[in-house]
Design a protein around this motif. Structure first.
Motif, short mmCIF file in Angstrom:
data_model
loop_
_atom_site.label_atom_id
_atom_site.label_comp_id
_atom_site.label_asym_id
_atom_site.label_seq_id
_atom_site.Cartn_x
_atom_site.Cartn_y
_atom_site.Cartn_z
N ILE A 132 0.85 -1.20 0.00
CA ILE A 132 0.00 0.00 0.00
C ILE A 132 0.88 1.24 0.00
O ILE A 132 0.66 2.20 -0.75
N SER A 133 1.92 1.22 0.85
CA SER A 133 2.87 2.33 0.90
C SER A 133 3.57 2.50 -0.44
O SER A 133 3.68 3.62 -0.97
N SER A 178 2.57 1.41 -3.45
CA SER A 178 1.64 1.80 -4.51
C SER A 178 1.29 3.28 -4.42
O SER A 178 1.17 3.97 -5.44
N GLY A 179 1.14 3.79 -3.18
CA GLY A 179 0.84 5.21 -3.01
C GLY A 179 1.94 6.09 -3.56
O GLY A 179 1.69 7.07 -4.28
N SER A 180 3.19 5.74 -3.25
CA SER A 180 4.31 6.57 -3.69
C SER A 180 4.51 6.51 -5.20
O SER A 180 4.74 7.54 -5.84
N ARG A 218 -1.02 9.19 0.23
CA ARG A 218 -2.02 8.55 1.08
C ARG A 218 -3.29 8.24 0.29
O ARG A 218 -3.85 7.14 0.37
N GLY A 225 -2.57 5.51 -2.45
CA GLY A 225 -2.40 4.18 -1.87
C GLY A 225 -3.71 3.61 -1.36
O GLY A 225 -4.01 2.43 -1.55
N ASN A 277 11.45 4.68 -0.64
CA ASN A 277 10.30 4.12 -1.35
C ASN A 277 10.58 4.06 -2.84
O ASN A 277 11.53 4.65 -3.35
N ALA A 314 -1.07 2.56 6.66
CA ALA A 314 -0.52 3.36 5.56
C ALA A 314 -0.99 4.81 5.63
O ALA A 314 -0.25 5.72 5.24
N PRO A 373 2.78 6.72 5.75
CA PRO A 373 2.75 6.35 4.33
C PRO A 373 4.09 5.96 3.72
O PRO A 373 4.12 5.42 2.62
#
Length: 415
Positions: free
Chosen positions: A108-109, A111-113, A129, A132, A266, A338, A342
């Motif tokens: 999740i972290s 994918s958000g970045s 945030r 993600g 990340n 997350a 994040p």
């Protein structure tokens, strides 16, 4: 967790099993390797990966040794409960659940970045945030629909990942600079002191052990075929990791990784660093595409494994309402994590390596030891005798100790 369809054929190709193991191992976690290995740098990192490959391959073979004494289809849980007892089975189950949860949070972290980076290249300002969380809800919906839906989406994503993988790495390797790879700019470099720090990340990058019972179910009691699957799949992963390190460490100067790690390490930070160093728009697009597909495929695989584990643990039925309960239990805790934190991708991968020592190193060694006592005349036995069991057991313990010591800043860190 990926599975193979049971075959009744007496003679089946090992290629499917090789791809199952390689596909399970290789995922978004590979993006953490260049960052955490920058201190040890290229050759020492390769040594750490090779040693980890050796230990993780043989811990998987030890699970196979125990598994062949039971009917095809017997699960990892069954082996642990029967050979080691309820306490070890509980510890093993908790470690598997923790690894799946922490990896779900990590993806999740990640994918958000990477989605934030992707949207920014399109002149869209989307927070990590929000991106993600939105992506996690999309994955949750796919997982809630059915396992068939996950398999279909995964097949599409894996195909795209393979294509972008070869295009990306072909371009990266063409830009490798020997002076950067050999770190000639550093007049008095130190590498060995930073090697221990990399071990938990190496271990987390070779996780496939839950698939061994699936291979036994598919191939039957055919240890020769399954051994080839494990050796071939893990060697493919080792080779691709070596190419990935060559492509990143041959393009990004060693001291640049300090800043990458300081920004959280990340995926988007690493992609930006590669893009800025190479100054290639096409490569930047390939890196973004590959990283998106890598995160998506890992995310789908891990969350489906966690979903099935929780559904079995809490006896939720396979109706829409039952799957909704399971989906909520699967996704809400890591989504909340997350939202609060994040940028924890590197830390999460490290903690996954800590917990994975239980079911990927310690438990397999204990299973082999106990299995040999209970089944002294078993037709298949991993070579190496007690010394190899002790080596794998010590490998797991050292990995756990390294992570704990590094958490308290006892070990040297490249910064």
């Amino acid at each position: 967790m990926a599975t193979l369809t049971t075959s009744s054929s007496a003679s089946v190709s090992v290629w499917g099993g090789v791809m199952l193991i390689a596909g399970t191992i290789i995922g978004a976690g590979m993006f953490s390797l260049p960052v955490v290995m920058s201190g040890a740098w290229f050759f020492w990192s390769l040594a750490g990966l090779a040693f980890t490959w050796f230990c993780m391959l043989h811990s998987g073979l030890m699970i196979l040794e125990a598994n062949l004494n039971y009917r095809p289809g017997a699960s990892f849980d069954t082996l642990t409960r029967d050979l080691l007892g309820k306490k070890w089975n509980l510890l093993n189950g908790l470690s598997i659940a923790f690894v799946l949860y922490i990896l779900t949070y990590a993806y999740i972290s990640a994918s958000g970045s990477i989605l934030q980076h992707t949207f920014s290249s399109l002149s869209l300002n989307i927070s990590a945030r929000f991106a993600g969380t939105g992506f996690a809800l999309l994955i949750a919906f796919i997982v809630w629909l059915s396992t068939k839906a996950v398999n279909r989406v995964t097949a599409i994503v894996l195909g795209a990942k393979v294509i972008t993988f070869f295009l990306t790495f072909g371009t990266l390797l063409g830009h490798v600079q020997p002076a950067i790879l050999l770190n000639t700019a550093d007049s008095n470099p130190h590498y060995a002191p930073y090697l221990l720090m990399t071990l938990p990340f190496c271990l987390a990058s070779f996780g496939y052990h839950g698939n061994v019972p699936s291979l036994v179910k598919y191939y039957g009691k055919n240890p020769a075929a399954i051994v080839r699957c494990l050796v071939g799949g893990t060697l493919i992963a080792l080779g691709l990791y070596a190419i990935w390190l060559l492509g990143t460490m041959g393009n990004i100067p060693r001291h640049n990784f300090i800043d990458i790690a300081a920004k959280g390490g990340n995926i988007d930070v690493l992609v930006q660093a590669l893009g800025s160093v190479l100054n290639s728009k096409n490569l930047g697009l390939l890196l973004v595409a590959f990283s998106n597909f890598a995160v998506a495929s890992s995310f789908l695989g891990v969350t489906l494994g966690l979903f099935d584990y929780l559904a079995d643990l809490f006896s939720f039925d396979d109706t829409s309402s039952g799957r909704l309960k399971t989906a909520g239990l699967t996704f809400l805790p890591p989504v909340a994590g997350a939202l609060c934190w994040p940028n924890g991708f590197l830390y999460a991968i490290g903690y996954a390596g800590l917990a994975a020592t239980v079911w990927a190193a310690v438990v397999p060694a204990l299973l082999a030891r106990k299995s040999r006592k209970r089944f002294p005349d078993a037709p298949f036995r991993v070579w190496g005798g007690k010394p190899l069991i002790i080596l794998v057991l010590c490998f797991g313990i050292v990995n756990a100790a390294v992570h704990i010591l590094s958490s308290f800043n006892v070990l040297p860190a490249y910064q």
